[in-house]
Design a protein around this motif. Structure first.
Motif, short mmCIF file in Angstrom:
data_model
loop_
_atom_site.label_atom_id
_atom_site.label_comp_id
_atom_site.label_asym_id
_atom_site.label_seq_id
_atom_site.Cartn_x
_atom_site.Cartn_y
_atom_site.Cartn_z
N MET A 31 14.58 61.21 79.78
CA MET A 31 14.97 62.32 78.71
C MET A 31 14.36 63.45 78.90
N ALA A 32 15.20 64.60 79.40
CA ALA A 32 14.60 66.10 79.55
C ALA A 32 14.48 66.74 78.34
N GLY A 33 13.23 66.94 77.73
CA GLY A 33 12.95 67.86 76.32
C GLY A 33 12.04 66.92 75.41
N GLY A 91 19.91 69.83 72.45
CA GLY A 91 18.81 70.47 73.09
C GLY A 91 18.59 71.87 72.13
N ASP A 117 16.07 65.29 71.62
CA ASP A 117 16.19 66.50 72.46
C ASP A 117 16.20 67.91 71.73
N ALA A 136 11.41 68.17 71.21
CA ALA A 136 11.35 69.51 72.18
C ALA A 136 10.59 70.46 71.65
N CYS A 158 21.29 62.29 75.28
CA CYS A 158 19.97 63.02 74.89
C CYS A 158 19.05 63.31 75.98
N GLY A 159 18.73 64.88 75.94
CA GLY A 159 18.08 65.07 77.14
C GLY A 159 18.87 64.85 78.51
#
Length: 233
Positions: A31-33, A91, A117, A136, A158-159
């Motif tokens: 997951m990015a964030g 995000g 995120d 984040a 998510c992310g």
């Protein structure tokens, strides 16, 4: 997820999880964030309990909405012990989805961790609650300034990753990853073997062995690893 699989996954890094899932063709699992609000220290594992937010709509995203049955408060009371809450906040970083009191309640209900995120508010109080959080960042405004909470235990994103209820989440200092529930046993066992191989690779590197043919291994390296592994049993 059995207790045995849980114990194995606690020893498998998120980096290794992504590698094992890559072998199954799954690239979107990290997951990015979300990052640890503070260094996690230990790796956490648990089934996903999902929360879904959508963009704020002025007639719905109000302080009064916090008292409705479908609310973050209602969702917290539905969370089972040992779950990892995963919140899809799209995000958005201008409104904190949870603060100190809600995190304290999740901790009281024996929730393992929160991953989002989005961002948190009341950072000092959240840390004092003892609930491990991957997020984040932080922001002072409440969630309804930028988000509308709509439901829990639905498929979410998510992310940039699809999360389904009861998928398995693994979170450590590198972030949070999702394991599709049908692949948990594969990732646990193959991941544990991968971790063992990498521990042997480290000893070889320290001896001055070049990486080509070692990582990934050629037949000669595989044979030496097999002999080393046999010597340990």
């Amino acid at each position: 997820m059995s207790a045995a699989l849980y114990d194995i996954l606690k020893k498998v890094t998120t980096a290794t999880v992504t590698t094992m899932l890559l072998k199954k063709g799954i690239r979107r699992c990290w997951m990015a964030g979300p990052k640890p609000l503070v260094s996690a220290g230990e790796r956490l594992v648990g089934p996903a309990f999902t929360l879904r937010f959508v963009p704020a709509r002025e007639d719905l995203a109000t302080p009064e909405s916090w008292s409705k049955p479908i609310s973050t408060r209602g969702a917290i009371e539905a969370m089972p012990e040992n779950c990892i809450v995963v919140a899809d906040a799209m995000g958005i970083t201008s409104a904190g989805i949870f603060g100190d009191i809600l995190c304290a309640r999740m901790k009281k209900r024996n929730v393992t961790a929160l991953v989002t995120d989005g961002v948190m508010r009341d950072r000092t109080g959240v840390l004092a609650s003892g609930l491990p959080v991957w997020c984040a960042g932080v922001a002072a405004p409440a969630s309804v300034n930028g988000l509308t909470f709509v439901n829990w235990q639905e498929p979410i994103g998510c992310g940039g990753v699809a999360i389904f209820p009861d998928d398995v989440i693994v979170a450590d200092d590198d972030g949070a990853v999702v394991i599709p529930k049908d692949l948990v046993e594969y990732v646990a066992h193959e991941g544990a073997e991968h971790e063992l191989y990498e521990s042997w690779v480290f000893t070889e590197v320290e001896r001055g062995v070049p990486l080509p043919g070692l990582y990934p291994p050629n037949d000669e390296a595989k044979a030496r690893y097999a002999a080393w592994r046999q010597s340990r049993s």
